[in-house]
Design a protein around this motif. Structure first.
Motif, PDB file in Angstrom:
ATOM      1  N   ILE A   1     -12.743 -10.916  25.915  1.00  0.00           N
ATOM      2  CA  ILE A   1     -12.816 -12.028  25.092  1.00  0.00           C
ATOM      3  C   ILE A   1     -12.386 -12.104  23.630  1.00  0.00           C
ATOM      4  O   ILE A   1     -11.357 -13.252  23.099  1.00  0.00           O
TER       5      ILE A   1
ATOM      6  N   VAL B   1     -23.978 -18.334  23.443  1.00  0.00           N
ATOM      7  CA  VAL B   1     -22.877 -17.941  24.310  1.00  0.00           C
ATOM      8  C   VAL B   1     -23.698 -16.752  25.098  1.00  0.00           C
ATOM      9  O   VAL B   1     -23.555 -15.893  24.590  1.00  0.00           O
TER      10      VAL B   1
ATOM     11  N   ILE C   1     -14.294 -19.790  26.574  1.00  0.00           N
ATOM     12  CA  ILE C   1     -14.983 -19.448  26.880  1.00  0.00           C
ATOM     13  C   ILE C   1     -15.847 -20.695  29.103  1.00  0.00           C
ATOM     14  O   ILE C   1     -15.593 -19.780  29.311  1.00  0.00           O
TER      15      ILE C   1
ATOM     16  N   PHE D   1      -9.093 -22.776  21.604  1.00  0.00           N
ATOM     17  CA  PHE D   1     -10.425 -21.689  21.423  1.00  0.00           C
ATOM     18  C   PHE D   1     -11.780 -21.712  22.815  1.00  0.00           C
ATOM     19  O   PHE D   1     -12.493 -21.119  23.473  1.00  0.00           O
ATOM     20  N   TYR D   2     -12.106 -23.085  23.253  1.00  0.00           N
ATOM     21  CA  TYR D   2     -12.702 -23.584  24.002  1.00  0.00           C
ATOM     22  C   TYR D   2     -12.634 -22.958  24.878  1.00  0.00           C
ATOM     23  O   TYR D   2     -13.626 -22.521  26.203  1.00  0.00           O
TER      24      TYR D   2
ATOM     25  N   GLN E   1     -19.760 -16.379  16.291  1.00  0.00           N
ATOM     26  CA  GLN E   1     -18.416 -17.673  16.255  1.00  0.00           C
ATOM     27  C   GLN E   1     -18.481 -18.074  17.083  1.00  0.00           C
ATOM     28  O   GLN E   1     -17.668 -19.402  16.926  1.00  0.00           O
ATOM     29  N   LEU E   2     -18.549 -18.068  18.957  1.00  0.00           N
ATOM     30  CA  LEU E   2     -18.096 -18.328  19.469  1.00  0.00           C
ATOM     31  C   LEU E   2     -19.367 -19.575  19.202  1.00  0.00           C
ATOM     32  O   LEU E   2     -18.984 -20.679  19.816  1.00  0.00           O
TER      33      LEU E   2
ATOM     34  N   LEU F   1      -9.031 -13.775  21.732  1.00  0.00           N
ATOM     35  CA  LEU F   1      -8.838 -14.924  20.818  1.00  0.00           C
ATOM     36  C   LEU F   1      -8.137 -14.095  19.576  1.00  0.00           C
ATOM     37  O   LEU F   1      -7.416 -14.922  18.637  1.00  0.00           O
TER      38      LEU F   1
END
Length: 254
Positions: free
Chosen positions: A40, A30, A94, A90-91, A205-206, A44
């Motif tokens: 970000i 990522v 991104i 969560f996604y 974690q991403l 989160l």
């Protein structure tokens, strides 16, 4: 400055385990600009603190499975519907940011072990890492052409173990220093590859969650979460294959 956080889906199997393990091994990256990291991270944390979730601790793909009994599972208190809702949100962290990009390599384990240079688990890991490292360099070159000035990057990976870390660092330097048969130069890279425990890294974690979604698509033919992250893949026009998603080995992949 761009940061490329990488992690893998599962662990690379030994040659003797091919028949008993998933057929594909994935490493995903990522890519985040330094200026976006705080936003970000804050988003989160806000997601984890939402009343319907109240998640404490590290986020890992494997925690979301209904059969996971890990004592550290940060989503163990959530039912499956809540876990899926959390994962979707969560996604979205991104995909809502157009500048955040995903790159990944999917190795066909059986085909990889047919190559004369892949004999061990670490060979498999490192040669799956190679196309990801190259695509990060290509991304930096693309951005350099877009903005008209030098764009630099750092690779950051999950800490796995002393011998594995040393092996990956050594192979990384062979790539970057040109002491290996690669097709790209790494002129936009800074320093070495940095290794850190995943629980200390939002970016790792991403990458773990992205690698898990890609692994699920290829190993179980379940696209739900792959489709959720698909808009963030690096691409050329509409094409992802070869740009954001690479297959290894190039010849013989199956």
């Amino acid at each position: 400055m761009y940061l490329c956080f990488i992690d893998e889906s599962g662990s690379p199997p030994k040659p003797t385990q091919i028949e008993r393990r998933p057929p594909y091994f994935v490493i995903a990256g990522v890519i985040i600009h330094e200026a976006q990291w705080h936003g970000i991270s804050e988003e989160l944390n806000a997601l984890k603190n939402r009343p319907e979730f109240r998640v404490r601790g590290e986020i890992k793909w494997r925690y979301f499975g209904p059969q996971n009994t890990d004592h550290c599972n940060s989503v163990a208190h959530l039912d499956q519907a809540a876990r899926d809702a959390f994962r979707a949100a969560f996604y979205a962290i991104i995909t809502k940011r157009k500048a955040v990009k995903i790159i990944a390599c999917v190795a066909s384990v059986a085909a990889a072990y047919e190559q004369p240079y892949v004999r061990t688990q670490e060979d498999l890991y490192q040669m799956t890492y190679k196309p990801v490292s190259e695509r990060f360099q290509y991304f930096l070159q693309d951005m350099e052409r877009t903005v008209g000035s030098s764009q630099l990057g750092i690779m950051i990976a999950d800490h796995r173990g002393k011998s594995q870390d040393e092996g990956l660092r050594h192979r990384h330097h062979r790539f970057v220093e040109g002491d290996a048969p690669v097709f790209s130069t790494y002129k936009n890279y800074i320093e070495t590859i940095f290794l850190t425990p995943s629980h200390n890294s939002v970016g790792i974690q991403l990458a773990d969650m992205v690698a898990g979604a890609i692994g699920r698509k290829f190993n179980s033919d379940e696209r739900q979460f792959y489709d959720a992250i698909e808009p963030a893949f690096r691409r050329n026009g509409t094409r992802i294959d070869g740009y954001g998603l690479v297959k290894f080995p190039t010849k013989g992949w199956r």
